[in-house]
Scaffold this active site. Structure first.
Site, PDB file in Angstrom:
ATOM      1  N   ASP A 175      13.764  -6.246 -21.231  1.00 19.86           N
ATOM      2  CA  ASP A 175      13.272  -7.270 -20.313  1.00 19.86           C
ATOM      3  C   ASP A 175      14.356  -8.324 -20.079  1.00 19.86           C
ATOM      4  OD1 ASP A 175      10.844  -5.962 -20.394  1.00 19.86           O
ATOM      5  OD2 ASP A 175       9.988  -7.304 -21.912  1.00 19.86           O
TER       6      ASP A 175
HETATM    7  N1  URA Z   1       9.467  -4.242 -25.618  1.00 23.08           N
HETATM    8  C1  URA Z   1       9.286  -5.298 -24.815  1.00 23.08           C
HETATM    9  O1  URA Z   1       8.195  -5.834 -24.725  1.00 23.08           O
HETATM   10  N2  URA Z   1      10.358  -5.760 -24.141  1.00 23.08           N
HETATM   11  C2  URA Z   1      11.595  -5.236 -24.243  1.00 23.08           C
HETATM   12  O2  URA Z   1      12.513  -5.718 -23.606  1.00 23.08           O
HETATM   13  C3  URA Z   1      11.759  -4.123 -25.074  1.00 23.08           C
HETATM   14  C4  URA Z   1      10.684  -3.644 -25.750  1.00 23.08           C
END
Ligand code: URA
Length: 260
Positions: A107
């Site tokens: 993310d």
């Molecule tokens: N899980 C998440 O919620 N975000 C990420 O970036 C990676 C794994």
């Protein structure tokens, strides 16, 4: 690398100019192979066994690139984006020449280990849902994470879309009374520092797993993917090439299907 290719393509790949600029350089006698001046910019060379030089300087050739980035917050795991900076924007121009792309997504606000490569076959296998490559994250979670959460994650939790996650290993490192060192939390908030290993990669999976047990992830960092561990000497935003051992480790790891 047992690959043979045209010398103008090799030099263009390694950032020595456009094909037409290289043609000109060949005409000017600036390019040599094994010490002999090249006359034909279409000459086929074997970079593993021949020494190519441009303006007297040796040009080493490779066609694959493997980079470990410590992804900072605020950039997206994509090669292009209309709004945001991407992880590719963090690379030096010479490292972009071979067009590495991120293997999987973190993310925008997640930091930590991101593998970038142009080895599509390796990327495909590492991301294949059949392979169940372990991914380990460290997170600061709002609230007290306890044994009931550890047990729930070990059994599998139900996400907001009804998907039941595979067993995951949750370790509570520390429960912090007073908001930890995050600026975004109210003074006195209880938070938990945890480590979580998951074997799949659903969208926002870690955040949604905590949501499933009524908790919120405040910060998230990936620290490993299969055998590859984040090099903690890399500052956020910095990257380096993988060592030969790290590449071999990933290639060996992708071999077997991991059941369950
Ligand atoms: N899980 C998440 O919620 N975000 C990420 O970036 C990676 C794994």
């Amino acid at each position: 690398m047992a690959e043979k290719l045209r010398i103008d393509k090799l030099l263009a790949h390694m950032g020595r100019g456009t094909r037409s600029e290289i043609k000109k350089a060949v005409k000017q006698g600036k390019v040599t192979v094994d010490g002999k001046v090249v006359k034909d910019s279409g000459l086929i060379v074997d970079p593993a066994n021949q020494e190519v030089a441009y303006e007297g300087e040796r040009v080493s050739y490779r066609s694959v690139i493997y980079l470990m980035l410590n992804k900072p917050a605020g950039v997206v795991s994509a090669t292009e984006d209309n709004r945001d900076r991407t992880v590719v924007d963090l690379l030096n121009p010479e490292d972009r020449l071979l067009a590495p792309f991120p293997v999987g997504r973190l993310d925008k606000d997640t930091v930590g280990l991101l593998l970038m490569t142009n080895d599509g076959a390796l990327a495909h296998e590492l991301l294949s849902p059949r392979k169940h490559v372990d991914k380990t994250y460290e997170a600061l979670v709002l609230g007290k994470v306890g044994d009931s959460d550890v047990q729930a994650f070990a059994a599998g939790v139900t996400l907001d879309d009804g998907y039941v996650t595979m067993p995951a290993e949750l370790v509570v490192i520390e429960v912090l009374e007073g908001g930890g060192d995050s600026d975004s939390l109210a003074a006195g908030a209880v938070t938990s520092l945890i480590r979580l290993t998951i074997r799949e990669g659903k969208f926002h999976q870690v955040k949604r797993m905590f949501q499933a047990v009524g908790k919120k992830v405040v910060t998230l960092k990936r620290i490993s993917m299969g055998p590859l561990r984040l090099d903690e000497t890399l500052e956020e935003g910095a990257y380096r090439e993988l060592t030969i051992e790290e590449v071999d480790g990933l290639k060996a790891h992708r071999g077997a299907d991991r059941e369950k």
